[in-house]
Design a protein around this motif. Structure first.
Motif, PDB file in Angstrom:
ATOM      1  N   LEU A  14       0.948  -1.224   0.103  1.00 16.68           N
ATOM      2  CA  LEU A  14      -0.152  -0.588   0.212  1.00 16.68           C
ATOM      3  C   LEU A  14       0.473   1.160  -0.345  1.00 16.68           C
ATOM      4  O   LEU A  14       1.351   1.699   0.880  1.00 16.68           O
ATOM      5  N   ARG A  15       0.809   2.097  -0.982  1.00 15.10           N
ATOM      6  CA  ARG A  15       1.281   3.478  -1.351  1.00 15.10           C
ATOM      7  C   ARG A  15       0.744   4.345  -0.263  1.00 15.10           C
ATOM      8  O   ARG A  15       0.059   3.962   0.537  1.00 15.10           O
ATOM      9  N   LYS A  16       1.885   5.439   0.203  1.00 17.15           N
ATOM     10  CA  LYS A  16       1.064   6.017   0.991  1.00 17.15           C
ATOM     11  C   LYS A  16       0.241   7.761   0.218  1.00 17.15           C
ATOM     12  O   LYS A  16      -0.424   8.289   0.936  1.00 17.15           O
ATOM     13  N   ASP A  17      -0.101   7.492  -1.630  1.00 16.39           N
ATOM     14  CA  ASP A  17      -1.203   8.006  -1.850  1.00 16.39           C
ATOM     15  C   ASP A  17      -2.448   7.399  -1.829  1.00 16.39           C
ATOM     16  O   ASP A  17      -3.062   7.543  -2.445  1.00 16.39           O
ATOM     17  N   GLY A  18      -2.634   6.652  -1.383  1.00 15.97           N
ATOM     18  CA  GLY A  18      -3.083   5.250  -0.630  1.00 15.97           C
ATOM     19  C   GLY A  18      -4.263   4.274  -1.929  1.00 15.97           C
ATOM     20  O   GLY A  18      -4.411   3.322  -1.592  1.00 15.97           O
ATOM     21  N   PRO A  34      17.704  -6.031  -8.958  1.00 15.35           N
ATOM     22  CA  PRO A  34      16.610  -6.752  -9.992  1.00 15.35           C
ATOM     23  C   PRO A  34      16.154  -5.581 -10.784  1.00 15.35           C
ATOM     24  O   PRO A  34      16.278  -4.058 -10.623  1.00 15.35           O
ATOM     25  N   MET A  35      15.668  -5.371 -11.985  1.00 13.92           N
ATOM     26  CA  MET A  35      14.388  -4.685 -12.960  1.00 13.92           C
ATOM     27  C   MET A  35      13.329  -5.762 -12.632  1.00 13.92           C
ATOM     28  O   MET A  35      12.769  -6.686 -12.476  1.00 13.92           O
ATOM     29  N   THR A  36      12.604  -4.229 -12.055  1.00 16.14           N
ATOM     30  CA  THR A  36      10.787  -4.610 -11.826  1.00 16.14           C
ATOM     31  C   THR A  36       9.987  -3.755 -13.211  1.00 16.14           C
ATOM     32  O   THR A  36      10.419  -2.998 -13.236  1.00 16.14           O
ATOM     33  N   LYS A  37       8.872  -5.075 -12.757  1.00 16.93           N
ATOM     34  CA  LYS A  37       7.877  -4.052 -13.687  1.00 16.93           C
ATOM     35  C   LYS A  37       6.640  -3.381 -12.759  1.00 16.93           C
ATOM     36  O   LYS A  37       6.364  -4.348 -11.622  1.00 16.93           O
ATOM     37  N   ASN A  38       6.215  -2.884 -12.964  1.00 20.19           N
ATOM     38  CA  ASN A  38       4.179  -2.492 -11.563  1.00 20.19           C
ATOM     39  C   ASN A  38       3.348  -2.227 -12.305  1.00 20.19           C
ATOM     40  O   ASN A  38       3.191  -1.715 -13.373  1.00 20.19           O
ATOM     41  N   VAL A  39       2.418  -2.098 -10.849  1.00 17.24           N
ATOM     42  CA  VAL A  39       1.085  -2.129 -11.596  1.00 17.24           C
ATOM     43  C   VAL A  39       0.532  -1.685 -10.331  1.00 17.24           C
ATOM     44  O   VAL A  39       0.895  -1.790  -9.566  1.00 17.24           O
ATOM     45  N   LEU A  40      -0.744  -0.201 -10.716  1.00 14.98           N
ATOM     46  CA  LEU A  40      -1.351  -0.306  -9.671  1.00 14.98           C
ATOM     47  C   LEU A  40      -2.820  -0.131  -9.890  1.00 14.98           C
ATOM     48  O   LEU A  40      -3.727  -0.390 -10.915  1.00 14.98           O
ATOM     49  N   ALA A  41      -3.273   0.109  -8.501  1.00 18.15           N
ATOM     50  CA  ALA A  41      -4.595  -0.527  -8.268  1.00 18.15           C
ATOM     51  C   ALA A  41      -5.544   0.878  -7.108  1.00 18.15           C
ATOM     52  O   ALA A  41      -4.374   0.912  -6.384  1.00 18.15           O
ATOM     53  N   LYS A  42      -6.623   0.628  -7.094  1.00 20.98           N
ATOM     54  CA  LYS A  42      -7.650   1.965  -5.837  1.00 20.98           C
ATOM     55  C   LYS A  42      -7.553   0.294  -5.305  1.00 20.98           C
ATOM     56  O   LYS A  42      -7.339   1.110  -3.725  1.00 20.98           O
TER      57      LYS A  42
END
Length: 476
Positions: A14-18, A34-42
């Motif tokens: 959980l990020r600081k922005d919610g 490490p090299m990463t890829k990310n996804v974001l969701a509510k």
């Protein structure tokens, strides 16, 4: 205590922005970081789902995309090996490979893919019709049939469609080509009188049960030859169809039906079931129709085709294919009132639409007959002088079966392949192995002459071989 995620599934936080963030390691750089890829969701649930989709997308191997400027031949090779071959049955693979490697690539393979024009392809199709045949030109002529040319177009068009999807082409140059007309084969069916004569002669020639079952079920040739006794419930008459026999590179292969609809159960009429019960007592094999020459093997489809032609000729019936016996069953079923949906299920069509398209000549007459009956029932119209589709019970045939005339040993055999082609075969056994040789001719008399000459040459060759072997044998 929070549940730990499995190693390799990625991480969720959980990020600081919610918002929730999912990360997945795709590799490591030169320093080992490490090299990463990310996804974001509510929500966490949505984030886990997105992370799973990302992981699956990254883990799925993507086919190598050809480089720009490649030739049509290179693209066809890549398209067939990457996208098509793994999903094709062996016989279908052979068809694709003939079209690609024997016709398309030799003619057009050197052209750069993005330079290929509609004119190039149209000229290729025209040439196929004039001199595209590679084998037996002396029997069939120089050009390919319309059906074969259309099959080549289907393969080439599909490959170019994929090239458009891969953005290697702006459009498919085969879209605008004019093709030979699609001609459906003339459907032939036996009349009730011919069916009687066929079965009378089949009893004399030892294939009565096979042909009776075919005329009662409409199974495909490969399906009926793949039947085993375990597929038949002798109490209920339920017959399971779950495999087929066909040839792949000269060898008999048993495989599942092509489509899901091919796996089906057919209920046999009581008279047919009684015939099979009596027939089973004479068969000592798991196969319902076993090969007479090879142990634990079904009958060869080619042998059945030749046997049928002999029976048809002796029974004085019109010449037709084994598949036309399937048409005979379907036509008779519709004329006797079977609905199209039931028939479609019995004969293993994928949909009722296929059955309707195949047997339009019968269903059109049935629809007109139904319309006439409604007209008479509702409108009280006077009956039209029209022949109704009410099959009459055939008068018992007086046909007498012909006794087969067997050829003398060592004279080979002659059979008619189609309306304009005869085949002569001589198969002597040399050093314990059968050596098959064939000749072809346009008439039976010419075929007999060629066969006699072939036998003389083969016998002389065998005698010379034996003499040579005798001379090379060291003296004791």
């Amino acid at each position: 205590m929070a549940k730990r995620r499995k190693h390799g599934d990625g991480s969720v936080r959980l990020r600081k922005d919610g918002r929730w963030e999912g990360r997945y390691v795709v590799g490591y750089d030169e320093k080992g970081l490490p090299m990463t890829k990310n996804v974001l969701a509510k929500t966490k649930t949505e984030c886990v789902a997105k992370l799973k989709a990302l992981r699956e997308r990254l883990e799925t191997p993507t086919p190598e995309v050809p480089q720009a400027g490649l030739s049509l031949g290179a693209w066809l090779e890549h398209w067939y090996q990457t996208y098509k071959k793994a999903n094709l049955r062996p016989n279908t693979q052979m068809s694709y490979e003939r079209r690609i490697y024997q016709h398309i690539i030799p003619a057009l393979g050197g052209i750069q893919l993005d330079k290929l024009t509609t004119g190039d392809i149209q000229g290729f199709y025209t040439d196929l019709k004039k001199n595209g045949r590679l084998l037996r030109t002396e029997l069939y002529g120089e050009g390919l049939s319309d059906q074969t040319a259309r099959g080549i177009h289907t393969t080439l068009h599909a490959a170019l469609d994929r090239a458009v999807e891969e953005k290697l082409l702006f459009r498919n140059p085969a879209d605008s080509c004019k093709l030979p007309p699609a001609k459906s084969r003339e459907m032939k069916v036996l009349t009730p009188e011919e069916i009687q004569r066929l079965l009378i002669q089949a009893r004399e020639d030892g294939c009565y049960e096979l042909l009776l079952l075919e005329l009662s079920t409409g199974l495909r040739r490969g399906e009926i030859l793949a039947l085993q006794w375990d597929d038949l419930n002798l109490r209920t008459g339920a017959l399971r169809v779950e495999r087929q026999v066909h040839r792949v590179k000269g060898e008999l292969v048993v495989s599942p039906p092509k489509t899901k609809a091919g796996n089906r159960t057919v209920i046999l009429p009581a008279p047919v079931l009684n015939v099979l019960k009596a027939y089973q007592k004479t068969v000592h094999s798991r196969w319902m129709f076993p090969s007479p020459v090879k142990e634990d093997s079904p009958l060869d489809p080619a042998a059945v085709r030749k046997r049928l032609q002999t029976v048809l000729e002796r029974a004085e019936c019109k010449r037709l294919r084994f598949h036309d016996l399937r048409h005979t069953f379907a036509t008779a079923s519709l004329e006797h009132g079977m609905d199209v949906k039931t028939l479609s299920t019995i004969i293993g069509h994928v949909s009722s639409a296929t059955t309707l398209n195949t047997y339009t000549h019968v269903t059109d007459a049935m629809r007109q007959s139904a319309a006439d009956k409604i007209d008479r029932g509702i409108g009280r119209a006077k009956p039209k002088p029209r022949q109704e589709l009410v099959p009459q019970k055939p008068i018992p045939s007086t046909f007498q079966a012909r006794k087969g005339q067997r050829r003398k040993p060592g004279t080979g055999c002659v059979s008619q392949i189609n309306d304009h082609l005869w085949e002569g075969r001589y198969s002597p056994i040399v050093n314990g192995q059968r050596m098959a040789r064939n000749v072809y001719a346009k008439t039976e008399a010419e075929c007999e002459e060629k066969l006699a000459e072939l036998i003389r040459e083969t016998k002389a060759e065998i005698a010379a071989g034996k003499e040579q072997a005798k001379q090379q044998k060291p003296a004791s």
